[in-house]
Write an enzyme that holds these catalytic residues in place. Structure first.
Site, PDB file in Angstrom:
ATOM      1  N   LYS A  11       0.816  -1.225   0.000  1.00  0.00           N
ATOM      2  CA  LYS A  11       0.000   0.000   0.000  1.00  0.00           C
ATOM      3  C   LYS A  11       0.852   1.278   0.000  1.00  0.00           C
ATOM      4  O   LYS A  11       2.061   1.219   0.260  1.00  0.00           O
ATOM      5  CB  LYS A  11      -0.962  -0.066   1.176  1.00  0.00           C
ATOM      6  CG  LYS A  11      -1.912  -1.283   1.078  1.00  0.00           C
ATOM      7  CD  LYS A  11      -3.018  -1.232   2.127  1.00  0.00           C
ATOM      8  CE  LYS A  11      -3.936  -2.444   1.958  1.00  0.00           C
ATOM      9  NZ  LYS A  11      -5.103  -2.369   2.884  1.00  0.00           N
ATOM     10  N   TYR A  51     -12.300  -2.405  -4.923  1.00  0.00           N
ATOM     11  CA  TYR A  51     -12.913  -2.526  -3.600  1.00  0.00           C
ATOM     12  C   TYR A  51     -14.443  -2.501  -3.644  1.00  0.00           C
ATOM     13  O   TYR A  51     -15.083  -2.226  -2.631  1.00  0.00           O
ATOM     14  CB  TYR A  51     -12.381  -1.438  -2.668  1.00  0.00           C
ATOM     15  CG  TYR A  51     -10.960  -1.699  -2.203  1.00  0.00           C
ATOM     16  CD1 TYR A  51     -10.680  -2.756  -1.337  1.00  0.00           C
ATOM     17  CD2 TYR A  51      -9.910  -0.909  -2.632  1.00  0.00           C
ATOM     18  CE1 TYR A  51      -9.391  -2.999  -0.901  1.00  0.00           C
ATOM     19  CE2 TYR A  51      -8.609  -1.151  -2.194  1.00  0.00           C
ATOM     20  CZ  TYR A  51      -8.360  -2.203  -1.324  1.00  0.00           C
ATOM     21  OH  TYR A  51      -7.079  -2.444  -0.895  1.00  0.00           O
ATOM     22  N   ASN A 114      -2.227  -0.287   6.489  1.00  0.00           N
ATOM     23  CA  ASN A 114      -1.803  -1.569   7.086  1.00  0.00           C
ATOM     24  C   ASN A 114      -0.827  -2.339   6.189  1.00  0.00           C
ATOM     25  O   ASN A 114      -0.812  -3.563   6.199  1.00  0.00           O
ATOM     26  CB  ASN A 114      -3.024  -2.398   7.496  1.00  0.00           C
ATOM     27  CG  ASN A 114      -3.910  -2.787   6.325  1.00  0.00           C
ATOM     28  OD1 ASN A 114      -3.669  -2.363   5.197  1.00  0.00           O
ATOM     29  ND2 ASN A 114      -4.916  -3.601   6.575  1.00  0.00           N
ATOM     30  N   HIS A 117      -2.186  -5.683   1.285  1.00  0.00           N
ATOM     31  CA  HIS A 117      -3.465  -6.364   1.067  1.00  0.00           C
ATOM     32  C   HIS A 117      -3.180  -7.832   0.785  1.00  0.00           C
ATOM     33  O   HIS A 117      -2.139  -8.175   0.232  1.00  0.00           O
ATOM     34  CB  HIS A 117      -4.166  -5.750  -0.155  1.00  0.00           C
ATOM     35  CG  HIS A 117      -5.336  -6.555  -0.654  1.00  0.00           C
ATOM     36  ND1 HIS A 117      -6.574  -6.478  -0.074  1.00  0.00           N
ATOM     37  CD2 HIS A 117      -5.432  -7.476  -1.657  1.00  0.00           C
ATOM     38  CE1 HIS A 117      -7.392  -7.315  -0.711  1.00  0.00           C
ATOM     39  NE2 HIS A 117      -6.726  -7.929  -1.675  1.00  0.00           N
ATOM     40  N   GLU A 128      -8.772 -10.963  -8.431  1.00  0.00           N
ATOM     41  CA  GLU A 128      -7.873  -9.835  -8.154  1.00  0.00           C
ATOM     42  C   GLU A 128      -6.577  -9.934  -8.976  1.00  0.00           C
ATOM     43  O   GLU A 128      -6.023  -8.912  -9.395  1.00  0.00           O
ATOM     44  CB  GLU A 128      -7.558  -9.779  -6.658  1.00  0.00           C
ATOM     45  CG  GLU A 128      -8.786  -9.405  -5.825  1.00  0.00           C
ATOM     46  CD  GLU A 128      -8.533  -9.442  -4.328  1.00  0.00           C
ATOM     47  OE1 GLU A 128      -7.402  -9.779  -3.913  1.00  0.00           O
ATOM     48  OE2 GLU A 128      -9.472  -9.130  -3.572  1.00  0.00           O
TER      49      GLU A 128
HETATM   50  P1  CMP Z   1      -7.628  -4.810   3.002  1.00  0.00           P
HETATM   51  O1  CMP Z   1      -7.554  -6.198   3.526  1.00  0.00           O
HETATM   52  O2  CMP Z   1      -6.704  -4.378   1.957  1.00  0.00           O
HETATM   53  O3  CMP Z   1      -9.098  -4.564   2.424  1.00  0.00           O
HETATM   54  C1  CMP Z   1      -9.950  -3.540   2.847  1.00  0.00           C
HETATM   55  C2  CMP Z   1      -9.240  -2.493   3.642  1.00  0.00           C
HETATM   56  O4  CMP Z   1     -10.063  -1.527   4.230  1.00  0.00           O
HETATM   57  C3  CMP Z   1      -8.534  -3.152   4.793  1.00  0.00           C
HETATM   58  O5  CMP Z   1      -7.419  -3.838   4.266  1.00  0.00           O
HETATM   59  C4  CMP Z   1      -8.228  -1.940   5.696  1.00  0.00           C
HETATM   60  O6  CMP Z   1      -6.971  -1.359   5.422  1.00  0.00           O
HETATM   61  C5  CMP Z   1      -9.297  -0.931   5.276  1.00  0.00           C
HETATM   62  N1  CMP Z   1     -10.180  -0.549   6.360  1.00  0.00           N
HETATM   63  C6  CMP Z   1     -10.370   0.700   6.759  1.00  0.00           C
HETATM   64  N2  CMP Z   1     -11.272   0.742   7.759  1.00  0.00           N
HETATM   65  C7  CMP Z   1     -11.670  -0.538   7.993  1.00  0.00           C
HETATM   66  C8  CMP Z   1     -12.576  -1.154   8.905  1.00  0.00           C
HETATM   67  N3  CMP Z   1     -13.269  -0.446   9.790  1.00  0.00           N
HETATM   68  N4  CMP Z   1     -12.712  -2.491   8.857  1.00  0.00           N
HETATM   69  C9  CMP Z   1     -12.002  -3.240   7.955  1.00  0.00           C
HETATM   70  N5  CMP Z   1     -11.135  -2.700   7.059  1.00  0.00           N
HETATM   71  C10 CMP Z   1     -10.954  -1.359   7.087  1.00  0.00           C
END
Ligand code: CMP
Length: 139
Positions: A11, A51, A114, A117, A128
């Site tokens: 990311k 997304y 984070n 992904h 994906e």
């Molecule tokens: P990812 O697994 O890439 O897919 C969706 C992303 O949404 C997740 O990682 C998080 O980085 C982001 N995200 C932001 N807010 C939330 C939330 N409340 N719950 C889950 N994912 C979140």
């Protein structure tokens, strides 16, 4: 191939902090083989499409804004039981809850930033991977 591949994205914050190399090294040392790899900039339209599954979630627009805020790295990774193995390897979605030594514990900064992904199912891994790579780009 289904069952043995997963799609990851490094990311924007992890790319901006110079952590592409460190994260790819962790993936390789964890036994994940790189099948496809590219640095790219997601457009608003492409991020929304990726997304789409989260379109009704309150964090959707923030997620799209974040994922378009700078370059990312997309990669297809191969390992036995790749989706679950990679999810275990990267740790919980929220880095504060990610197990010690996982990619998100080391490189994640927040729930949104984070670090990486990982696909959540074999079906989505295929979808994906095809989103980011043509068949000729997956080696
Ligand atoms: P990812 O697994 O890439 O897919 C969706 C992303 O949404 C997740 O990682 C998080 O980085 C982001 N995200 C932001 N807010 C939330 C939330 N409340 N719950 C889950 N994912 C979140």
């Amino acid at each position: 191939m289904a069952g043995n591949i997963t799609l990851t994205m490094i990311k924007p914050e992890a790319v901006a902090e110079g952590n592409i190399g460190g994260i790819l090294e962790m993936m390789n040392k964890g036994g994940f083989k790189i099948k496809a790899l590219k640095l790219l900039q997601l457009s608003e339209e492409r991020a929304k499409a990726f997304y789409e599954v989260h379109a009704e979630r309150p964090f959707y627009q923030d997620l799209v804004n974040y994922m378009t805020s700078g370059p990312i790295v997309a990669a297809v990774l191969e390992k036995e039981n790749a989706v679950q193995a990679f999810r275990d390897f990267i740790g919980a979605t929220n880095p504060t809850e990610a197990a010690e030594g996982t990619i998100r514990a080391v490189y994640g900064r927040s729930l949104e930033s984070n670090a990486v992904h990982g696909s959540d199912s074999d079906e989505n891994a295929v979808i994906e991977s095809a989103f980011h790579f043509s068949a000729e780009e997956i080696l």
